[in-house]
Motif scaffolding. Sequence first.
Motif, PDB file in Angstrom:
ATOM      1  N   CYS A 115      -5.535   5.111  -8.237  1.00 27.96           N
ATOM      2  CA  CYS A 115      -5.653   5.360  -9.674  1.00 27.96           C
ATOM      3  C   CYS A 115      -7.113   5.315 -10.107  1.00 27.96           C
ATOM      4  CB  CYS A 115      -4.815   4.366 -10.472  1.00 27.96           C
ATOM      5  SG  CYS A 115      -5.558   2.726 -10.628  1.00 27.96           S
ATOM      6  N   CYS A 118      -7.545   0.284 -11.292  1.00 26.67           N
ATOM      7  CA  CYS A 118      -6.990  -1.071 -11.140  1.00 26.67           C
ATOM      8  C   CYS A 118      -7.967  -1.953 -10.369  1.00 26.67           C
ATOM      9  CB  CYS A 118      -5.623  -1.018 -10.447  1.00 26.67           C
ATOM     10  SG  CYS A 118      -5.703  -0.647  -8.697  1.00 26.67           S
ATOM     11  N   CYS A 121      -8.481  -0.744  -6.799  1.00 24.58           N
ATOM     12  CA  CYS A 121      -9.253   0.492  -6.663  1.00 24.58           C
ATOM     13  C   CYS A 121     -10.737   0.237  -6.936  1.00 24.58           C
ATOM     14  CB  CYS A 121      -8.732   1.566  -7.619  1.00 24.58           C
ATOM     15  SG  CYS A 121      -7.216   2.352  -7.047  1.00 24.58           S
ATOM     16  N   CYS A 129      -4.032   0.432  -4.008  1.00 23.81           N
ATOM     17  CA  CYS A 129      -3.892   0.621  -5.456  1.00 23.81           C
ATOM     18  C   CYS A 129      -2.629  -0.073  -5.978  1.00 23.81           C
ATOM     19  CB  CYS A 129      -3.826   2.118  -5.758  1.00 23.81           C
ATOM     20  SG  CYS A 129      -3.546   2.498  -7.485  1.00 23.81           S
TER      21      CYS A 129
END
Length: 289
Positions: A115, A118, A121, A129
Amino acid sequence: MDVGYHKSFESSFESADTTGKVITCKAAVAWGPGQPLVMEDVQVAPPQQMEVRVKILFTSICHTDLSAWKGENEAQRAYPRILGHEASGIVESVGEGVEDMKKGDHVIPIFQGQCGNCICCRNEKTNLCQRFGVNPLKSVMVNDGKTRFSTKDGNPIFHFLNTSTFSEYTVLDSACVVKIDFEAPLETMSLLSCGVSTGVGAAWNVANLQPGSTVAIFGLGAVGLAVAEGARARGASKIIGVDINPNKFAKGKAVGITEFINPKDLGVPVHEVSELQPKIELRTSCTQN
Ligand SMILES: [Zn+2]
Ligand SMILES: [Zn+2]
Protein backbone atom coordinates in the motif's frame (compact mmCIF):
# COMPACT_ATOMS: atom_id res chain seq x y z
CA MET A 1 13.67 -7.75 -29.82
CA ASP A 2 10.58 -8.68 -31.75
CA VAL A 3 8.59 -5.52 -31.33
CA GLY A 4 5.93 -6.70 -33.79
CA TYR A 5 5.18 -9.61 -31.53
CA HIS A 6 4.32 -7.31 -28.65
CA LYS A 7 2.45 -4.85 -30.84
CA SER A 8 0.21 -7.71 -31.92
CA PHE A 9 -0.98 -8.15 -28.33
CA GLU A 10 -1.88 -4.52 -28.10
CA SER A 11 -3.65 -4.16 -31.43
CA SER A 12 -5.91 -7.14 -30.73
CA PHE A 13 -6.51 -5.63 -27.32
CA GLU A 14 -7.37 -2.13 -28.54
CA SER A 15 -10.43 -3.34 -30.42
CA ALA A 16 -12.44 -4.18 -27.30
CA ASP A 17 -14.10 -1.41 -25.30
CA THR A 18 -15.06 -3.11 -22.10
CA THR A 19 -14.35 -0.30 -19.63
CA GLY A 20 -17.03 -0.15 -16.94
CA LYS A 21 -18.75 -3.30 -18.21
CA VAL A 22 -18.96 -6.81 -16.83
CA ILE A 23 -16.70 -9.07 -18.90
CA THR A 24 -17.61 -12.68 -19.57
CA CYS A 25 -14.51 -14.77 -20.14
CA LYS A 26 -12.99 -18.19 -19.59
CA ALA A 27 -11.43 -19.18 -16.28
CA ALA A 28 -10.21 -22.40 -14.70
CA VAL A 29 -12.45 -22.79 -11.66
CA ALA A 30 -11.65 -24.98 -8.65
CA TRP A 31 -14.93 -26.34 -7.31
CA GLY A 32 -13.62 -28.35 -4.39
CA PRO A 33 -10.45 -29.73 -2.82
CA GLY A 34 -8.57 -31.84 -5.38
CA GLN A 35 -11.36 -31.72 -7.93
CA PRO A 36 -10.30 -31.15 -11.55
CA LEU A 37 -10.25 -27.47 -12.53
CA VAL A 38 -13.12 -26.72 -14.89
CA MET A 39 -12.74 -24.27 -17.78
CA GLU A 40 -15.90 -22.28 -17.89
CA ASP A 41 -17.45 -18.88 -18.50
CA VAL A 42 -17.21 -16.53 -15.56
CA GLN A 43 -18.28 -12.93 -15.11
CA VAL A 44 -15.69 -10.38 -14.06
CA ALA A 45 -17.04 -7.12 -12.61
CA PRO A 46 -15.37 -3.76 -13.35
CA PRO A 47 -12.66 -2.60 -10.95
CA GLN A 48 -13.79 -0.50 -7.99
CA GLN A 49 -11.91 2.30 -6.27
CA MET A 50 -8.12 1.69 -6.32
CA GLU A 51 -8.58 -1.58 -8.20
CA VAL A 52 -7.30 -2.66 -11.62
CA ARG A 53 -8.75 -5.13 -14.12
CA VAL A 54 -6.06 -6.99 -16.04
CA LYS A 55 -6.22 -9.12 -19.18
CA ILE A 56 -4.03 -12.06 -18.28
CA LEU A 57 -1.89 -13.18 -21.22
CA PHE A 58 0.40 -15.68 -19.51
CA THR A 59 0.18 -17.52 -16.21
CA SER A 60 2.34 -20.19 -14.65
CA ILE A 61 1.72 -22.74 -11.91
CA CYS A 62 3.47 -22.65 -8.53
CA HIS A 63 3.33 -25.24 -5.78
CA THR A 64 1.27 -22.83 -3.66
CA ASP A 65 -1.51 -23.13 -6.26
CA LEU A 66 -1.36 -26.91 -5.93
CA SER A 67 -1.62 -26.88 -2.12
CA ALA A 68 -4.57 -24.50 -2.25
CA TRP A 69 -6.24 -26.62 -4.94
CA LYS A 70 -5.84 -29.73 -2.80
CA GLY A 71 -7.20 -27.81 0.18
CA GLU A 72 -4.35 -29.13 2.33
CA ASN A 73 -5.09 -26.51 4.95
CA GLU A 74 -8.80 -26.74 5.74
CA ALA A 75 -8.90 -23.21 7.15
CA GLN A 76 -7.80 -21.88 3.78
CA ARG A 77 -10.50 -23.60 1.75
CA ALA A 78 -12.84 -21.40 -0.26
CA TYR A 79 -14.67 -22.81 -3.28
CA PRO A 80 -15.51 -22.18 -6.02
CA ARG A 81 -12.25 -20.34 -6.43
CA ILE A 82 -9.94 -19.09 -9.16
CA LEU A 83 -6.36 -19.97 -8.27
CA GLY A 84 -3.12 -18.74 -9.86
CA HIS A 85 -0.71 -16.04 -8.73
CA GLU A 86 2.14 -15.96 -11.26
CA ALA A 87 1.19 -14.10 -14.42
CA SER A 88 1.71 -11.25 -16.83
CA GLY A 89 -0.82 -9.20 -18.71
CA ILE A 90 -2.15 -5.85 -19.85
CA VAL A 91 -4.31 -3.40 -17.91
CA GLU A 92 -7.85 -3.42 -19.35
CA SER A 93 -9.25 -0.66 -17.11
CA VAL A 94 -8.62 1.00 -13.78
CA GLY A 95 -10.95 1.99 -10.96
CA GLU A 96 -11.43 5.43 -9.46
CA GLY A 97 -8.33 6.87 -7.86
CA VAL A 98 -5.76 4.77 -9.71
CA GLU A 99 -3.26 7.22 -11.15
CA ASP A 100 -0.07 5.27 -11.57
CA MET A 101 -1.49 2.81 -14.12
CA LYS A 102 -3.66 3.08 -17.20
CA LYS A 103 -5.24 0.93 -19.87
CA GLY A 104 -2.60 -0.76 -22.00
CA ASP A 105 0.17 -0.85 -19.40
CA HIS A 106 2.07 -4.13 -19.18
CA VAL A 107 1.92 -5.51 -15.65
CA ILE A 108 2.56 -8.44 -13.37
CA PRO A 109 0.41 -9.23 -10.33
CA ILE A 110 2.07 -9.52 -6.91
CA PHE A 111 0.44 -11.47 -4.10
CA GLN A 112 2.52 -9.52 -1.58
CA GLY A 113 0.92 -6.13 -2.16
CA GLN A 114 2.34 -2.79 -1.11
CA CYS A 115 0.00 0.00 0.00
CA GLY A 116 3.02 2.25 0.52
CA ASN A 117 1.54 3.92 3.60
CA CYS A 118 1.26 1.42 6.46
CA ILE A 119 3.91 1.06 9.14
CA CYS A 120 5.37 -2.02 7.41
CA CYS A 121 5.47 -0.46 3.94
CA ARG A 122 7.29 2.54 5.40
CA ASN A 123 9.81 0.33 7.21
CA GLU A 124 12.70 -0.65 4.96
CA LYS A 125 13.25 -3.87 6.91
CA THR A 126 10.01 -5.52 5.83
CA ASN A 127 7.55 -5.58 2.97
CA LEU A 128 4.73 -7.37 4.80
CA CYS A 129 2.06 -4.77 4.05
CA GLN A 130 -0.67 -4.68 6.68
CA ARG A 131 -3.47 -4.15 4.14
CA PHE A 132 -2.40 -6.18 1.13
CA GLY A 133 0.18 -8.60 2.49
CA VAL A 134 -0.08 -12.23 1.47
CA ASN A 135 -2.96 -13.91 3.30
CA PRO A 136 -4.07 -17.38 2.19
CA LEU A 137 -7.30 -17.01 4.21
CA LYS A 138 -8.40 -13.97 2.22
CA SER A 139 -10.83 -14.76 -0.59
CA VAL A 140 -12.59 -11.43 -1.23
CA MET A 141 -11.61 -7.87 -2.11
CA VAL A 142 -10.54 -5.43 0.63
CA ASN A 143 -12.85 -2.62 -0.58
CA ASP A 144 -16.19 -4.26 0.15
CA GLY A 145 -15.52 -7.82 1.29
CA LYS A 146 -17.08 -9.14 -1.94
CA THR A 147 -15.80 -10.98 -4.99
CA ARG A 148 -15.42 -9.53 -8.50
CA PHE A 149 -15.91 -12.98 -10.05
CA SER A 150 -19.25 -14.71 -10.38
CA THR A 151 -20.84 -17.61 -12.19
CA LYS A 152 -23.29 -16.88 -15.00
CA ASP A 153 -26.02 -17.38 -12.38
CA GLY A 154 -24.53 -14.61 -10.27
CA ASN A 155 -23.06 -16.77 -7.52
CA PRO A 156 -19.71 -15.62 -6.13
CA ILE A 157 -16.43 -17.23 -7.14
CA PHE A 158 -13.69 -16.53 -4.61
CA HIS A 159 -10.32 -14.86 -5.12
CA PHE A 160 -6.95 -16.35 -4.27
CA LEU A 161 -3.78 -14.74 -2.91
CA ASN A 162 -4.73 -11.20 -4.03
CA THR A 163 -4.35 -12.30 -7.65
CA SER A 164 -6.46 -15.17 -9.19
CA THR A 165 -4.66 -15.41 -12.50
CA PHE A 166 -6.17 -18.62 -13.93
CA SER A 167 -8.68 -16.39 -15.71
CA GLU A 168 -8.59 -14.39 -18.94
CA TYR A 169 -9.44 -11.32 -16.84
CA THR A 170 -8.90 -10.69 -13.15
CA VAL A 171 -9.43 -7.79 -10.75
CA LEU A 172 -6.70 -6.84 -8.29
CA ASP A 173 -6.07 -4.08 -5.80
CA SER A 174 -3.73 -1.62 -7.50
CA ALA A 175 -1.34 -2.24 -4.59
CA CYS A 176 -0.98 -5.79 -5.96
CA VAL A 177 0.00 -4.82 -9.51
CA VAL A 178 3.40 -3.74 -10.78
CA LYS A 179 4.04 -2.04 -14.10
CA ILE A 180 6.82 -3.48 -16.21
CA ASP A 181 8.71 -2.26 -19.28
CA PHE A 182 6.87 -2.59 -22.60
CA GLU A 183 9.95 -4.27 -24.04
CA ALA A 184 9.99 -7.03 -21.39
CA PRO A 185 8.86 -10.38 -22.86
CA LEU A 186 5.47 -11.06 -21.30
CA GLU A 187 5.70 -14.81 -21.88
CA THR A 188 8.44 -15.11 -19.26
CA MET A 189 7.66 -12.16 -16.99
CA SER A 190 5.06 -14.26 -15.14
CA LEU A 191 7.95 -15.84 -13.26
CA LEU A 192 8.72 -12.49 -11.66
CA SER A 193 5.39 -12.71 -9.82
CA CYS A 194 6.69 -15.35 -7.42
CA GLY A 195 9.53 -17.84 -8.02
CA VAL A 196 12.22 -15.58 -9.44
CA SER A 197 11.52 -12.71 -7.04
CA THR A 198 11.55 -15.10 -4.10
CA GLY A 199 14.92 -16.59 -5.06
CA VAL A 200 16.66 -13.41 -6.14
CA GLY A 201 15.26 -11.63 -3.08
CA ALA A 202 16.61 -14.35 -0.77
CA ALA A 203 20.14 -13.73 -2.04
CA TRP A 204 19.84 -10.00 -2.52
CA ASN A 205 17.78 -8.86 0.45
CA VAL A 206 17.61 -11.60 3.08
CA ALA A 207 21.18 -12.93 2.87
CA ASN A 208 22.41 -9.55 1.59
CA LEU A 209 25.32 -11.26 -0.15
CA GLN A 210 28.53 -9.33 -0.61
CA PRO A 211 30.98 -9.57 -3.54
CA GLY A 212 33.25 -12.59 -3.21
CA SER A 213 30.80 -14.60 -1.05
CA THR A 214 30.59 -18.38 -1.12
CA VAL A 215 27.01 -19.63 -1.37
CA ALA A 216 25.44 -23.09 -1.11
CA ILE A 217 21.95 -23.62 -2.52
CA PHE A 218 20.01 -26.72 -1.49
CA GLY A 219 17.50 -27.66 -4.18
CA LEU A 220 17.71 -26.29 -7.72
CA GLY A 221 14.05 -25.84 -8.60
CA ALA A 222 12.79 -22.51 -9.92
CA VAL A 223 13.42 -20.76 -6.60
CA GLY A 224 16.90 -22.31 -6.10
CA LEU A 225 17.98 -21.37 -9.62
CA ALA A 226 16.76 -17.83 -8.99
CA VAL A 227 18.86 -17.75 -5.79
CA ALA A 228 21.87 -18.55 -7.99
CA GLU A 229 20.96 -15.70 -10.31
CA GLY A 230 20.68 -13.35 -7.33
CA ALA A 231 24.00 -14.58 -5.92
CA ARG A 232 25.71 -14.04 -9.26
CA ALA A 233 24.23 -10.58 -9.55
CA ARG A 234 25.60 -9.70 -6.10
CA GLY A 235 29.09 -10.85 -7.11
CA ALA A 236 29.34 -14.18 -5.25
CA SER A 237 32.48 -15.94 -6.47
CA LYS A 238 31.59 -19.52 -5.51
CA ILE A 239 28.01 -20.75 -5.93
CA ILE A 240 27.53 -24.40 -4.99
CA GLY A 241 24.35 -26.10 -6.14
CA VAL A 242 23.14 -29.15 -4.19
CA ASP A 243 20.51 -31.36 -5.84
CA ILE A 244 19.84 -35.08 -6.30
CA ASN A 245 18.91 -34.54 -9.96
CA PRO A 246 22.12 -34.51 -12.05
CA ASN A 247 20.36 -32.69 -14.91
CA LYS A 248 20.09 -29.63 -12.71
CA PHE A 249 23.81 -28.88 -13.00
CA ALA A 250 23.56 -27.82 -16.64
CA LYS A 251 20.53 -25.66 -15.84
CA GLY A 252 22.33 -24.22 -12.82
CA LYS A 253 25.49 -23.40 -14.76
CA ALA A 254 23.45 -21.16 -17.03
CA VAL A 255 22.47 -19.00 -14.05
CA GLY A 256 25.79 -18.92 -12.24
CA ILE A 257 26.27 -22.21 -10.34
CA THR A 258 30.01 -22.82 -10.27
CA GLU A 259 30.06 -26.21 -8.50
CA PHE A 260 27.58 -29.03 -8.13
CA ILE A 261 27.13 -31.59 -5.38
CA ASN A 262 24.79 -34.55 -5.76
CA PRO A 263 24.15 -36.00 -2.28
CA LYS A 264 23.48 -39.40 -3.90
CA ASP A 265 27.10 -39.55 -5.07
CA LEU A 266 28.53 -38.93 -1.62
CA GLY A 267 29.66 -41.44 0.94
CA VAL A 268 29.04 -39.00 3.76
CA PRO A 269 26.14 -36.77 4.80
CA VAL A 270 26.09 -33.63 2.70
CA HIS A 271 26.82 -31.36 5.66
CA GLU A 272 30.16 -33.10 6.12
CA VAL A 273 31.40 -32.16 2.64
CA SER A 274 34.35 -29.86 3.08
CA GLU A 275 33.24 -27.33 0.43
CA LEU A 276 30.13 -26.70 2.48
CA GLN A 277 31.87 -26.17 5.79
CA PRO A 278 31.63 -22.57 6.85
CA LYS A 279 34.94 -20.81 6.67
CA ILE A 280 35.44 -19.47 10.15
CA GLU A 281 37.97 -16.79 10.53
CA LEU A 282 39.22 -16.74 14.08
CA ARG A 283 40.31 -13.45 15.41
CA THR A 284 41.80 -13.33 18.84
CA SER A 285 42.29 -10.33 20.93
CA CYS A 286 44.12 -10.18 24.16
CA THR A 287 42.37 -8.40 26.93
CA GLN A 288 44.73 -9.47 29.62
CA ASN A 289 47.73 -7.50 30.61
ZN1 LIG B 1 4.24 -18.96 -5.98
ZN1 LIG C 1 1.26 -1.32 3.38
